[in-house]
Write an enzyme that holds these catalytic residues in place. Structure first.
Site, PDB file in Angstrom:
ATOM      1  N   ARG A 196       0.647  -1.469  -0.504  1.00 20.76           N
ATOM      2  CA  ARG A 196       0.015  -0.145  -0.076  1.00 20.76           C
ATOM      3  C   ARG A 196       1.113   1.321   0.149  1.00 20.76           C
ATOM      4  NH1 ARG A 196      -2.353  -3.238   3.253  1.00 20.76           N
ATOM      5  NH2 ARG A 196      -3.822  -4.401   2.069  1.00 20.76           N
ATOM      6  N   GLU A 221      -4.912 -14.091   9.813  1.00 22.91           N
ATOM      7  CA  GLU A 221      -5.222 -15.711   9.799  1.00 22.91           C
ATOM      8  C   GLU A 221      -4.904 -17.103  10.084  1.00 22.91           C
ATOM      9  OE1 GLU A 221      -6.541 -12.613   7.895  1.00 22.91           O
ATOM     10  OE2 GLU A 221      -8.445 -12.548   9.466  1.00 22.91           O
ATOM     11  N   TRP A 252      -2.606  -3.963   9.532  1.00 18.83           N
ATOM     12  CA  TRP A 252      -2.381  -4.212   7.944  1.00 18.83           C
ATOM     13  C   TRP A 252      -2.127  -2.509   7.365  1.00 18.83           C
ATOM     14  CZ3 TRP A 252      -6.409  -4.278   4.693  1.00 18.83           C
ATOM     15  CH2 TRP A 252      -7.734  -5.316   5.514  1.00 18.83           C
ATOM     16  N   ASN A 274      -8.933  -8.256  14.002  1.00 22.32           N
ATOM     17  CA  ASN A 274      -9.761  -9.477  14.017  1.00 22.32           C
ATOM     18  C   ASN A 274      -8.914 -10.046  14.813  1.00 22.32           C
ATOM     19  OD1 ASN A 274      -8.521 -10.684  11.296  1.00 22.32           O
ATOM     20  ND2 ASN A 274      -8.997 -12.562  12.375  1.00 22.32           N
ATOM     21  N   ASP A 293     -15.154 -11.029  11.190  1.00 18.01           N
ATOM     22  CA  ASP A 293     -14.005 -10.402  11.097  1.00 18.01           C
ATOM     23  C   ASP A 293     -13.634  -9.315  10.988  1.00 18.01           C
ATOM     24  OD1 ASP A 293     -11.599 -10.976  10.096  1.00 18.01           O
ATOM     25  OD2 ASP A 293     -11.897 -11.514   8.035  1.00 18.01           O
ATOM     26  N   ASP A 316     -12.252  -6.026  11.424  1.00 16.56           N
ATOM     27  CA  ASP A 316     -10.818  -5.783  12.144  1.00 16.56           C
ATOM     28  C   ASP A 316     -11.410  -4.267  12.008  1.00 16.56           C
ATOM     29  OD1 ASP A 316      -8.688  -7.620  10.746  1.00 16.56           O
ATOM     30  OD2 ASP A 316     -10.546  -7.827   9.745  1.00 16.56           O
TER      31      ASP A 316
END
Lengths: 514, 251
Positions: free
Chosen positions: A114, A176, A224, A242, A285, A287
């Site tokens: 990114r 994950e 992230w 998460n 999930d 986040d």
């Protein structure tokens, strides 16, 4: 801090803050506004906006980068450990960078990156395998590399770093895979680590009691997306992801701190100043990694230094960023898991939303109401802009043993409904939606606001769209030829303003024709 | 994490299933991965849906373990099956173990006559007006050349009787009302926030700017008549299904 870095800081930081023609950090400013002060593209002439140049990279994978522009040069990262410097006027490549990524990566979401952080003559980026890299800005030559995490354990790195004085601050991905998240700071000149904050509370931390047994060891809370920084309070704000395993809370009883939270860290030491958990014991999930936007608001007649975020769980939040106190929250999309967020800042839960063997329908779905897509805040309108999805999913719980470095989710989701999307303008002081542009689907693209009275965003089908920032009226659109998964930026060269965005494998720079 | 399901949206046809044989650790691991990556098309219990039924023990792209490995890693060209080149050998092995454990090896009971079904399909049903089999038939509806491989029996039966139950992507219905009051209904050729592209039942292509029409909407319903359960007797329906199940691609 060394005296030399201090001098460097004094020279550079004010200069960066004073250069509206440049774009020198992920969120445009430390507060994450993504607001360009440039006005030569504005509500009057935007209908004539057209491509000035297109650069095709031909790289594989998703392009989610925020390009940086300084002194007429554009620096951008691509997927799979690639990067380029371009002439920002013509798109001509000046140098390129490529580092082969190792085999055996464990990734949830592809080899994306990114963007760069920039300070002086140095650029900083993460490589996917968990390595922080410093490049010489004028050549692309590697100055140093520091390993920040072990990809064999399921870690990966995708976010643009954040510059705070002489520190390069970085997050990590991998929730994950039974990893444990962190935020770390490295000295810009040497690549040596200054501090680390573990986003999963371990034994000895006051939050440790929020994890049953030793479940914290695989607790997730990755980091992230790039955080923001308030120099007056000297606090770094970073959202966390998460808990692991994602949609199965059986093995991790408790609130699971500091997952799905906002953490405020002392910039010198990395010590936790405060935290606020949006979704205690998350099972969907959701986040909380979206960029924390810092804005000074007037809430119920009182001025407050706020932190605002359209959270993935479907609620927009305003917090007091001096102490983490909850101010208010409002659902901006369809939400079936909570009635509201109570005055104590805790969700008022609606029962029956736990994932199950045969599937439980909950809204929003796994991707949330608003995920990581960059938000934009305009001080001109006082509004926060973000793309949103309205979408429900079936959440399934399964059984799974943890294996080192392997996918560890113990759950999954299914879709049996067609979601829709919108671009939303919210008044952060109240949570009121001021306008929304409804779309046939959600989008992965982020937002840009400008002092020309404009907001730019993309739909999920390749259109870059310019809106009147006050009213939401579509003033211009352009079919870029591929879905956009990145936020647009704006910069100027010799007084000519550009709006640039990655679309598919191409960077397109738009300007008003001469 | 960001996105989990990016392959295709789906409708689950959660038919009653017999439990699989005693699961090994590999097949149990495979089941978890399957639920995440494969279930959106192949069904939560591998019983098929938009993707083929995997419980039959016979597979379009080959029946050996090596064939299944290759299919998972590389996908199947010309179909909706994508490849998963990032999966480790272990994960692929677990998936194959799960698929083997889920295979009942009892083909579904096909009661009808495929010969009679073929005649009904082309004559009484008039299905060829919209559906192509090989080089014969129309293009308005999905190509059925490989329907017996691509879809499960239960899915095909539901599609004949209740065409709106699950619309294959690209076959949504688009309705446009023009400024002069004309209503045009057709099949999706493109629909986004600014445009509506469709083909009407006569095969004519239209491209509209949504700002230049009175209304444009896309609906997740089929243009196929919902009357086949009445048109065909139960025995005829069995025949048509028997025919559809024989469609396994041009030889």
């Amino acid at each position: 801090m060394k005296p030399s870095s201090l001098i460097c800081l004094l020279l550079i930081v004010p200069a960066l803050a004073q250069a509206p023609e440049d774009w020198t950090t992920y969120g445009k400013n430390n507060a994450g506004w993504r607001f360009s002060e440039l006005t030569s593209i504005n509500t009057n002439n935007v209908p004539s906006l057209a491509p000035a140049w297109i650069r095709q990279f031909g790289s594989n994978g998703g392009n989610e980068t925020t390009p940086l522009v300084v002194g007429g040069l554009m620096y951008l990262t691509g997927p799979s450990n690639t990067a380029w410097a371009l002439d920002a006027r013509t798109g001509q490549a000046i140098w390129s960078y490529k580092k082969a990524s190792p085999a055996g990566l464990n990734l949830c979401c592809g080899q994306v990156n990114r963007g760069f952080a920039l300070q002086g003559d140095k650029l900083f980026k993460v490589n996917i395998e968990g390595v922080l890299v410093a490049l010489e800005a004028k050549s692309g030559v590697t100055l140093w590399e520091t390993k920040i995490a072990d990809y064999k354990k399921g870690y990966s790195a995708t976010a643009a770093p954040l510059m705070v004085k002489n520190l390069v601050v970085t997050g990590i991905a991998g929730a994950e895979f039974g990893t444990r998240g962190f935020v770390e700071a490295y000295y810009a000149d040497t690549g040596k680590r200054a501090w680390r904050f573990d986003t999963v509370a371990a034994e000895g931390d006051p939050g440790a009691a929020s994890w049953g047994g030793d479940s914290w060891k695989r607790g997730g809370a990755s980091t992230w997306i790039t955080g923001t920084y308030d120099p007056e309070l000297n606090l770094i704000y970073w959202g966390t992801g998460n808990p692991g395993p994602d949609m199965n809370g059986d093995v991790r009883p408790g609130d699971n701190l500091y997952t799905c939270s906002m953490v405020a860290l002392d910039a010198e030491t990395g010590k936790l100043k405060w935290h606020y958990q949006f979704t205690p014991h998350d099972l969907h999930d959701w986040d909380a990694i979206s960029d924390p936007v810092l804005a000074n608001l007037t809430v119920k007649g009182k001025p407050v230094k706020a932190l605002i975020q359209a959270n993935r769980n479907g609620f927009f939040y305003a917090l007091d960023r001096t102490n983490g106190k909850f101010l208010h929250a409002r659902a901006y999309t369809k939400v079936t898991w909570a009635d509201s967020i109570g005055p104590d800042g805790k969700p008022v839960l609606i029962g029956g939303n736990e994932p199950s063997e045969e599937g439980t329908r909950t809204c929003p779905g796994l991707g949330g109401g608003h995920n990581w897509q960059a938000q934009a805040y305009s001080p001109q309108t006082g509004l926060l802009y973000f793309p949103s999805s309205q979408h429900c999913m079936l959440f399934y719980k399964t059984k799974q043993d943890y294996l080192d470095g392997q996918w560890y989710q113990a759950s999954t989701v299914g879709e049996n409904e067609h979601g829709v999307g919108s671009i939303i303008a919210i008044d952060p002081a109240t949570g009121d939606t001021k306008w929304h542009f409804d779309m046939v689907s959600g989008t992965s693209a982020g937002m840009l606001a400008t002092a020309g009275g404009l907001v730019f965003g993309s739909d999920g089908q390749g259109y870059l769209i310019a809106f009147n920032a006050r009213t939401g009226k579509v003033l211009w659109k352009f079919q870029t030829g591929a879905p956009v998964a990145a936020p647009p930026i704006s910069y100027a060269i010799n007084g000519r303003q550009y709006v640039a965005v990655m679309s598919g494998q191409s960077l397109i720079a738009f300007a008003v024709p001469k | 994490m960001r996105f989990l399901i990016s392959l295709c949206a789906s409708a689950f046809l959660c038919a009653a299933q017999t439990p699989p044989p005693a699961a090994t650790q590999a097949s149990e691991n495979g089941r978890v991965v399957f639920r995440i990556y494969c279930a959106p098309c192949h069904g939560i219990h591998a019983q098929g849906g938009r993707g083929p039924d995997l419980t039959r023990g016979t597979y379009a792209a080959g029946d050996t373990d090596a064939d299944l490995h290759r299919t998972i890693v590389s996908g199947v060209t010309g179909t909706e099956m994508p490849g998963f080149p990032d999966f480790s050998q272990n994960i692929v092995g677990d998936l194959v173990a799960y698929i083997r454990s889920a295979a009942q090896r009892e083909p579904p009971q096909i009661k009808g006559s495929f010969k009679d079904g073929e005649a009904l399909f082309w004559a009484k049903g008039g299905c060829g007006a919209c559906h192509k089999i090989g080089s014969k038939g129309g293009t308005l509806g999905p190509d059925l050349t490989r329907a017996g491989r691509q879809r499960s029996y239960a899915y095909l039966l539901e599609s004949v009787v209740h065409p709106d139950a699950d619309i294959s992507p690209g076959f949504e219905t688009i309705t446009v009302v023009t400024r002069d009051g004309k209503k045009i209904v057709g099949v999706h050729r493109g629909y986004d926030n600014f445009n509506a592209l469709l083909v009407d039942q006569a095969g004519k292509f239209y491209s509209f700017d949504k700002n230049e029409v009175t209304s444009a909407k896309q609906e997740y319903r089929s243009l196929m008549p919902g009357t086949y359960a009445k048109l065909f007797s139960p025995a005829e329906l069995d025949d048509v299904l028997a025919y559809l199940m024989t469609l396994k691609g041009v030889q």
